[in-house]
Every structure is written in C-alpha cells, then in structure tokens.
Design a protein around this motif. Structure first.
Motif, mmCIF file in Angstrom:
data_model
loop_
_atom_site.group_PDB
_atom_site.id
_atom_site.type_symbol
_atom_site.label_atom_id
_atom_site.label_comp_id
_atom_site.label_asym_id
_atom_site.label_seq_id
_atom_site.Cartn_x
_atom_site.Cartn_y
_atom_site.Cartn_z
ATOM 1 N N THR A 32 -19.914 -6.652 -131.214
ATOM 2 C CA THR A 32 -19.033 -7.786 -130.943
ATOM 3 C C THR A 32 -19.744 -8.825 -130.078
ATOM 4 O O THR A 32 -19.595 -10.022 -130.302
ATOM 5 C CB THR A 32 -17.756 -7.303 -130.228
ATOM 6 N N ARG A 33 -20.513 -8.350 -129.129
ATOM 7 C CA ARG A 33 -21.248 -9.276 -128.257
ATOM 8 C C ARG A 33 -22.284 -10.065 -129.050
ATOM 9 O O ARG A 33 -22.487 -11.249 -128.802
ATOM 10 C CB ARG A 33 -21.935 -8.519 -127.130
ATOM 11 N N LEU A 34 -22.924 -9.404 -129.997
ATOM 12 C CA LEU A 34 -23.923 -10.076 -130.825
ATOM 13 C C LEU A 34 -23.283 -11.189 -131.643
ATOM 14 O O LEU A 34 -23.801 -12.302 -131.703
ATOM 15 C CB LEU A 34 -24.610 -9.068 -131.753
ATOM 16 N N ILE A 35 -22.149 -10.897 -132.237
ATOM 17 C CA ILE A 35 -21.452 -11.908 -133.032
ATOM 18 C C ILE A 35 -21.022 -13.070 -132.152
ATOM 19 O O ILE A 35 -21.191 -14.234 -132.512
ATOM 20 C CB ILE A 35 -20.256 -11.290 -133.777
ATOM 21 N N ALA A 36 -20.485 -12.769 -130.972
ATOM 22 C CA ALA A 36 -20.068 -13.830 -130.051
ATOM 23 C C ALA A 36 -21.262 -14.686 -129.644
ATOM 24 O O ALA A 36 -21.167 -15.914 -129.599
ATOM 25 C CB ALA A 36 -19.397 -13.221 -128.827
ATOM 26 N N LEU A 37 -22.384 -14.052 -129.360
ATOM 27 C CA LEU A 37 -23.597 -14.781 -128.974
ATOM 28 C C LEU A 37 -24.070 -15.683 -130.110
ATOM 29 O O LEU A 37 -24.422 -16.843 -129.881
ATOM 30 C CB LEU A 37 -24.705 -13.802 -128.582
ATOM 31 N N LEU A 38 -24.035 -15.164 -131.332
ATOM 32 C CA LEU A 38 -24.443 -15.973 -132.480
ATOM 33 C C LEU A 38 -23.515 -17.164 -132.685
ATOM 34 O O LEU A 38 -23.968 -18.260 -133.009
ATOM 35 C CB LEU A 38 -24.493 -15.113 -133.738
ATOM 36 N N LEU A 39 -22.222 -16.958 -132.499
ATOM 37 C CA LEU A 39 -21.274 -18.060 -132.652
ATOM 38 C C LEU A 39 -21.499 -19.137 -131.596
ATOM 39 O O LEU A 39 -21.471 -20.331 -131.903
ATOM 40 C CB LEU A 39 -19.837 -17.538 -132.574
ATOM 41 N N ILE A 40 -21.738 -18.717 -130.372
ATOM 42 C CA ILE A 40 -21.994 -19.683 -129.299
ATOM 43 C C ILE A 40 -23.292 -20.440 -129.562
ATOM 44 O O ILE A 40 -23.350 -21.659 -129.443
ATOM 45 C CB ILE A 40 -22.041 -18.971 -127.932
ATOM 46 N N ALA A 41 -24.327 -19.712 -129.958
ATOM 47 C CA ALA A 41 -25.616 -20.352 -130.240
ATOM 48 C C ALA A 41 -25.491 -21.305 -131.421
ATOM 49 O O ALA A 41 -26.051 -22.403 -131.406
ATOM 50 C CB ALA A 41 -26.677 -19.298 -130.511
ATOM 51 N N GLY A 42 -24.760 -20.891 -132.443
ATOM 52 C CA GLY A 42 -24.564 -21.742 -133.611
ATOM 53 C C GLY A 42 -23.803 -23.005 -133.271
ATOM 54 O O GLY A 42 -24.122 -24.094 -133.750
ATOM 55 N N SER A 43 -22.786 -22.870 -132.416
ATOM 56 C CA SER A 43 -22.015 -24.040 -132.007
ATOM 57 C C SER A 43 -22.879 -25.009 -131.213
ATOM 58 O O SER A 43 -22.818 -26.223 -131.420
ATOM 59 C CB SER A 43 -20.820 -23.608 -131.155
ATOM 60 N N ALA A 44 -23.682 -24.473 -130.321
ATOM 61 C CA ALA A 44 -24.560 -25.326 -129.520
ATOM 62 C C ALA A 44 -25.571 -26.043 -130.410
ATOM 63 O O ALA A 44 -25.825 -27.239 -130.241
ATOM 64 C CB ALA A 44 -25.275 -24.495 -128.461
ATOM 65 N N ALA A 45 -26.123 -25.324 -131.372
ATOM 66 C CA ALA A 45 -27.089 -25.933 -132.279
ATOM 67 C C ALA A 45 -26.428 -26.999 -133.136
ATOM 68 O O ALA A 45 -27.003 -28.060 -133.382
ATOM 69 C CB ALA A 45 -27.727 -24.863 -133.165
ATOM 70 N N ALA A 46 -25.214 -26.734 -133.578
ATOM 71 C CA ALA A 46 -24.507 -27.706 -134.414
ATOM 72 C C ALA A 46 -24.211 -28.983 -133.617
ATOM 73 O O ALA A 46 -24.364 -30.089 -134.135
ATOM 74 C CB ALA A 46 -23.214 -27.105 -134.946
ATOM 75 N N LEU A 47 -23.801 -28.823 -132.373
ATOM 76 C CA LEU A 47 -23.498 -29.992 -131.554
ATOM 77 C C LEU A 47 -24.756 -30.776 -131.201
ATOM 78 O O LEU A 47 -24.731 -31.999 -131.146
ATOM 79 C CB LEU A 47 -22.779 -29.555 -130.271
ATOM 80 N N ALA A 48 -25.854 -30.074 -130.994
ATOM 81 C CA ALA A 48 -27.083 -30.741 -130.584
ATOM 82 C C ALA A 48 -27.868 -31.314 -131.756
ATOM 83 O O ALA A 48 -28.547 -32.325 -131.607
ATOM 84 C CB ALA A 48 -27.964 -29.762 -129.819
ATOM 85 N N GLY A 49 -27.775 -30.663 -132.929
ATOM 86 C CA GLY A 49 -28.699 -30.994 -133.987
ATOM 87 C C GLY A 49 -28.182 -31.827 -135.140
ATOM 88 O O GLY A 49 -28.969 -32.285 -135.950
#
Length: 45
Positions: free
Chosen positions: A2-19
């Motif tokens: 669950t932590r891995l999925i949450a981390l991936l979602l947070i990282a994906g959101s940050a990348a989407a907002l930045a990129g």
C-alpha cells in the motif's frame, strides 16, 4: 504494498504538475503513472 502504491501516486502527481504544459502532456503523464502502478503490481505477484 500500500505504501508503494501511495508513493507512486504522489510521485506521479508531482511529475504531472511539474512536467505537463498541455492536456496531451497531462494525459501522457497520467498514463505513465498508471503503467508504473501496473508494473509494480505485476512484480509483487
């Protein structure tokens, strides 16, 4: 797991907002995030 999925979602959101500057770019970023989650789930089987 669950932590891995949450981390991936947070990282994906940050990348989407930045990129992404366009809706097409946002769609590609979201797709890549989904692929990363799918790949992680497949590896965890």
């Amino acid at each position: 797991m669950t932590r891995l999925i949450a981390l991936l979602l947070i990282a994906g959101s940050a990348a989407a907002l930045a990129g992404c500057n366009t809706m097409a770019g946002a769609g590609e970023d979201i797709s890549k995030g989904g692929n990363a989650i799918t790949n992680s789930a497949e590896k965890a089987k």
